[in-house]
Write a protein that holds these residues in place. Structure first.
Motif, mmCIF file in Angstrom:
data_model
loop_
_atom_site.group_PDB
_atom_site.id
_atom_site.type_symbol
_atom_site.label_atom_id
_atom_site.label_comp_id
_atom_site.label_asym_id
_atom_site.label_seq_id
_atom_site.Cartn_x
_atom_site.Cartn_y
_atom_site.Cartn_z
ATOM 1 N N GLU A 163 0.819 -1.208 0.000
ATOM 2 C CA GLU A 163 0.000 0.000 0.000
ATOM 3 C C GLU A 163 0.858 1.264 0.000
ATOM 4 O O GLU A 163 0.585 2.214 -0.742
ATOM 5 N N SER A 164 1.898 1.275 0.839
ATOM 6 C CA SER A 164 2.717 2.492 0.939
ATOM 7 C C SER A 164 3.509 2.732 -0.341
ATOM 8 O O SER A 164 3.627 3.874 -0.796
ATOM 9 N N LYS A 182 -0.517 7.392 3.035
ATOM 10 C CA LYS A 182 -1.437 6.364 3.528
ATOM 11 C C LYS A 182 -0.810 4.980 3.385
ATOM 12 O O LYS A 182 -0.231 4.639 2.354
ATOM 13 N N ASP A 183 -0.941 4.188 4.464
ATOM 14 C CA ASP A 183 -0.414 2.823 4.487
ATOM 15 C C ASP A 183 -1.448 1.930 5.149
ATOM 16 O O ASP A 183 -1.410 1.700 6.354
ATOM 17 N N GLY A 184 -2.385 1.427 4.353
ATOM 18 C CA GLY A 184 -3.457 0.613 4.895
ATOM 19 C C GLY A 184 -4.361 1.453 5.784
ATOM 20 O O GLY A 184 -4.874 2.494 5.383
ATOM 21 N N GLU A 185 -4.518 1.026 7.042
ATOM 22 C CA GLU A 185 -5.361 1.748 7.996
ATOM 23 C C GLU A 185 -4.608 2.852 8.721
ATOM 24 O O GLU A 185 -5.195 3.600 9.501
ATOM 25 N N THR A 186 -3.325 2.972 8.506
ATOM 26 C CA THR A 186 -2.525 3.990 9.173
ATOM 27 C C THR A 186 -1.958 4.967 8.144
ATOM 28 O O THR A 186 -2.130 4.806 6.934
ATOM 29 N N THR A 187 -1.287 5.997 8.662
ATOM 30 C CA THR A 187 -0.609 6.951 7.788
ATOM 31 C C THR A 187 0.821 7.142 8.267
ATOM 32 O O THR A 187 1.134 6.950 9.457
#
Length: 492
Positions: free
Chosen positions: A86-87, A362-367
């Motif tokens: 994702e990142s 953004k990296d999945g559910e986190t940033t």
């Protein structure tokens, strides 16, 4: 004098207050150090020594210890390394005005030119004058027009290989492709003899890119001769000469924009580096892994033999008529899969981007908080070898990307963590050319020769591929070359 003795309730209140303060500070510290920072003893230099000593080894060790996202200090640069699917994907699709690749290009220009005063002109030439030409001429629709002689050139160079004697696998694979592709880019004045200079220069590239101090006068002299040769080719090229192909378009753009050749030649050499460097490593590992797995080797060769007969009738017709369009076919689905699998396994980094402003990646559910002036290094290797996405992800599996219904050569990677050709605005301009190059070389090499690898240990009956070099950057480099014996299968 009265002695004050705090009550148990007061003591509890103080302890709770101190505990709350400690937890609050710990949480603040935890937030401030996200992503986690790789510790280093030296200010400014940071982890530069560990990284320069072995980039791929250093990143792998940090990933194992600190997780998929971490921050390192390298020579005054704060670099955030991201390795989740994702990142990496989101970084590649971030607006270039927020996350720019200019700094990465400047690092590459350092490899091709020592005069830093030219970097701005080289970047402008590279990004704004030559890339539009590449976009137009290397598109999937237009590629057939610039590759008409490619298979014939590769075939003629392969005919020069020594038969029955040990030969370098790396050279026997890369020299024919270098000659055939560079002729497209440099036109009718290109000399195949420049391969020796190219090889001397290319083998020092990992050291040049990390700016590791070294003294290699042969490499520096080879680079100078390459730049002189490129200048000669560009000056002689004409857009009206069909034999000049891309060189004519390059020459026209250079003259129309009054670009000095001392800037134009390094820009073209940078384009050549982008085209050749990863491709050469992919070819080497593709054949190494095939030779280490005889069933896969013979399965692929069997598909090639049948495919050439079905699509072209015979090898002579293949040499005359091979094109990107005709090789993008279900007939060569296993070959297509083998190439995608090799590129998946060899990809290390997708470059470095510089943040032009603060933003949240953004990296999945986190940033991931990224501050202006920090760098983001894309490290997709862990994601591309994750067992959840690719079972036995560190193993070469020939048919991994074979689909039940063939659509197109890059379609099998859709929806999977696959970044060998970049993505978004940073997608590789030469991805379709690269696929075609590998397909033609593999078809001809396996059609013309029986290939037997020579073990390093004469007492060993089993052959193993070499290890990955810790100096690898971009794609994996081998620790040493491989030697093979070639025996003719067919005579043309």
């Amino acid at each position: 004098m009265t002695l004050y003795v705090p009550t148990a309730a007061q003591i509890s209140t103080v302890i709770l207050g101190l505990g709350f303060l400690f937890i609050t500070r710990a949480m603040a510290k935890k937030q401030s150090t996200h992503p986690p920072e790789v510790p280093s003893l030296l200010p400014w230099f940071g982890s530069a020594y560990g990284f320069v000593s072995g980039p791929s080894r250093f990143l792998a060790l940090c990933h194992a210890q600190f997780g998929p996202v971490f921050k390192i200090l390298l020579g005054g640069r704060n670099i955030i390394v991201v390795s989740t699917a994702e990142s990496v994907h989101n970084a590649l699709f971030t607006d270039y005005r927020v996350l720019t690749n200019r700094a990465e290009h400047y690092d590459h220009f350092h490899a091709v030119c020592n005069d830093t005063s030219l970097y701005h002109t080289i970047f402008d030439t590279f990004s704004h004058k030559l890339f539009p030409v590449l976009d137009r001429r290397l598109s999937k629709r237009a590629l057939d027009s610039v590759t008409t002689d490619f298979a014939e050139t590769v075939f003629q160079r392969l005919k020069l290989q020594s038969v029955g004697e040990p030969v370098s696998l790396r050279r026997s694979l890369t020299e024919p492709v270098y000659v055939a592709v560079t002729a497209i880019f440099l036109g009718s004045k290109f000399s195949p003899d420049s391969y020796e200079d190219w090889f001397d220069f290319w083998t020092t590239l990992p050291l040049r890119l990390v700016r590791r101090p070294f003294w290699s006068f042969p490499s520096t002299r080879a680079r100078g001769r390459l730049l002189d040769h490129i200048t000669t080719c560009l000056q002689a090229a004409s857009p009206d000469n069909d034999d000049d192909k891309l060189a004519g378009d390059f020459s026209k753009a250079i003259r129309e924009n009054n670009i000095p050749f001392e800037a134009a030649s390094p820009a073209v050499l940078a384009v050549m580096l982008a085209l050749h460097t990863n491709l050469f490593n992919n070819l080497f590992w593709l054949f190494s892994w095939l030779m280490a797995d005889p069933p896969s080797f013979f399965s692929l060769r069997d598909e090639i033999d049948k495919g050439v007969r079905k699509e072209f009738g015979n090898l002579q017709t293949f040499i005359a008529e091979a094109s990107p369009r005709r090789l993008d076919s279900a007939t060569f689905a296993l070959l297509n899969s083998a190439i995608l699998e090799a590129t998946r396994l060899t990809t290390l980094q997708n470059g470095v981007r510089l943040a032009e402003s603060d933003f949240q990646l953004k990296d999945g559910e986190t940033t991931i908080p990224v501050r202006k002036g920090e760098y983001v290094l894309l490290y997709p290797r862990p994601a591309q070898q994750n067992d959840a996405s690719y079972p036995d992800g560190q193993k070469f599996i020939l048919d991994r990307f074979v689909q039940s219904e063939y659509q197109s050569e890059l379609t099998p990677t859709s929806g999977k963590p696959y970044f060998a050709f970049g993505a978004g605005k940073h997608v590789c301009k030469g991805r379709y050319l690269a696929m075609f190059e590998i397909k033609v070389l593999t078809v001809l090499y396996l059609s013309l020769f029986d290939v037997t690898p020579i073990p390093l240990d004469s007492q060993s009956s089993k052959w193993e591929p070499p290890q990955f070099s810790p100096q690898s950057i971009g794609t994996t480099h081998p620790t040493h070359d491989v030697f093979v014996k070639l025996r003719p299968r067919v005579t043309l």
